[in-house]
Scaffold this motif. Sequence first.
Motif, mmCIF file in Angstrom:
data_model
loop_
_atom_site.group_PDB
_atom_site.id
_atom_site.type_symbol
_atom_site.label_atom_id
_atom_site.label_comp_id
_atom_site.label_asym_id
_atom_site.label_seq_id
_atom_site.Cartn_x
_atom_site.Cartn_y
_atom_site.Cartn_z
ATOM 1 N N ILE A 120 0.825 -1.189 0.000
ATOM 2 C CA ILE A 120 0.000 0.000 0.000
ATOM 3 C C ILE A 120 0.868 1.251 0.000
ATOM 4 O O ILE A 120 2.090 1.191 0.160
ATOM 5 C CB ILE A 120 -0.957 -0.002 1.193
ATOM 6 N N VAL A 121 0.229 2.403 -0.194
ATOM 7 C CA VAL A 121 0.954 3.657 -0.408
ATOM 8 C C VAL A 121 1.937 3.965 0.714
ATOM 9 O O VAL A 121 3.076 4.375 0.465
ATOM 10 C CB VAL A 121 -0.052 4.818 -0.576
ATOM 11 N N THR A 122 1.520 3.778 1.962
ATOM 12 C CA THR A 122 2.377 4.168 3.081
ATOM 13 C C THR A 122 3.512 3.181 3.358
ATOM 14 O O THR A 122 4.394 3.478 4.160
ATOM 15 C CB THR A 122 1.539 4.343 4.364
ATOM 16 N N VAL A 123 3.481 2.031 2.711
ATOM 17 C CA VAL A 123 4.622 1.112 2.800
ATOM 18 C C VAL A 123 5.721 1.593 1.852
ATOM 19 O O VAL A 123 6.898 1.630 2.209
ATOM 20 C CB VAL A 123 4.192 -0.333 2.468
ATOM 21 N N GLY A 124 5.327 1.994 0.650
ATOM 22 C CA GLY A 124 6.300 2.524 -0.296
ATOM 23 C C GLY A 124 6.791 3.906 0.083
ATOM 24 O O GLY A 124 7.917 4.288 -0.237
ATOM 25 N N ASP A 125 5.958 4.683 0.775
ATOM 26 C CA ASP A 125 6.321 6.036 1.206
ATOM 27 C C ASP A 125 5.878 6.209 2.658
ATOM 28 O O ASP A 125 4.831 6.783 2.940
ATOM 29 C CB ASP A 125 5.645 7.079 0.307
ATOM 30 N N PRO A 126 6.687 5.705 3.618
ATOM 31 C CA PRO A 126 6.290 5.751 5.025
ATOM 32 C C PRO A 126 6.195 7.158 5.608
ATOM 33 O O PRO A 126 5.650 7.340 6.697
ATOM 34 C CB PRO A 126 7.372 4.930 5.737
ATOM 35 N N SER A 127 6.715 8.166 4.883
ATOM 36 C CA SER A 127 6.583 9.539 5.364
ATOM 37 C C SER A 127 5.120 9.978 5.381
ATOM 38 O O SER A 127 4.747 10.898 6.112
ATOM 39 C CB SER A 127 7.377 10.496 4.475
ATOM 40 N N GLY A 128 4.292 9.348 4.559
ATOM 41 C CA GLY A 128 2.885 9.722 4.469
ATOM 42 C C GLY A 128 2.605 10.830 3.483
ATOM 43 O O GLY A 128 1.446 11.225 3.299
ATOM 44 N N ASN A 129 3.635 11.343 2.804
ATOM 45 C CA ASN A 129 3.413 12.432 1.848
ATOM 46 C C ASN A 129 2.478 12.002 0.717
ATOM 47 O O ASN A 129 1.564 12.738 0.341
ATOM 48 C CB ASN A 129 4.747 12.917 1.268
ATOM 49 N N SER A 130 2.728 10.818 0.173
ATOM 50 C CA SER A 130 1.876 10.330 -0.912
ATOM 51 C C SER A 130 0.449 10.087 -0.428
ATOM 52 O O SER A 130 -0.522 10.392 -1.123
ATOM 53 C CB SER A 130 2.449 9.036 -1.503
#
Length: 299
Positions: free
Chosen positions: A206-216
């Motif tokens: 999911i999105v927050t696994v690929g971008d753990p910053s949460g920006n996406s």
Amino acid sequence: MSERARSVPAAYWELTKPRLSFLSVLTALAGYFCSAPEQPTDAKVLVSLAIGTALAAGGCGAINMWWESDADAKMERTRNRPIPAGLIRPGAALLFGILLLSLGVALVWNGANALAGALTAATAISYLFLYTPLKSVTSWCTLVGSLPGAIPPIIGTAAKLGQSGEPHIDRMGWLLFALLFCWQIPHFMALAFLWREDYARGGFKIVTVGDPSGNSAAVWALLFIIPMLFVAGAIATIFFPGWSSPYVWISLIAGAWFFKLCLDFGVPSRRAEVAKPLFLASILYLPVVLLTLTLNRIS
């Protein structure tokens, strides 16, 4: 009776994902009552819709838990679910889910009409055979998963409109479909950020696994909260012209609150603080707006 034995009925109940199943029933009933409110309620159709939707949603939940039981065992949030906890055997869970799903689709199909039944089956197929496997493959799974989550209102619409003629989906049904589709993205993005490490342990892309910053995730939330608000506004403009309707004011206030939290979620320094309030607000927004809309339509 042992503690394990006493817990088995509750474990089967948990397999149905009762909160998600309740949401499916709630939105299906909203579609039923908000479309063609001048038509009388057919008790047989209404009961078939409510019980059939609940059974089908519960069956999907059980099959999903069977499918993802290995991943669930790796995640803190889900490791105590019935299958990884050893309360229910995987085969029994699968059989239980298939039985509930089959009964649910059959009940809606025969108790309402074929279009409503086919839409119920389409919800299950898209949830189980598109969304569920895609979670381990691509972050676009969230967008795909919004489709089955948005279908229940048009199941209700088809059930209602089939009472007095050829079943079809009216303008209200499609607007509710769009509202539900858009709502799910900010709702899930807040959850995905809160449990991003857990989802990574489970192997979900999911999105927050690929971008753990949460920006996406924040961008996704804002991209979909805006059209959601436009859809809510379109419902007000088309069906409740003027400013005297409770739906107009409730949807405006609730939408502004939801939007403000999405904006705050977009600020990196505030994201961790606002993720849980955003998730809770999303849960509250939908029943409040749909209940107000339904009461306004039938009054």
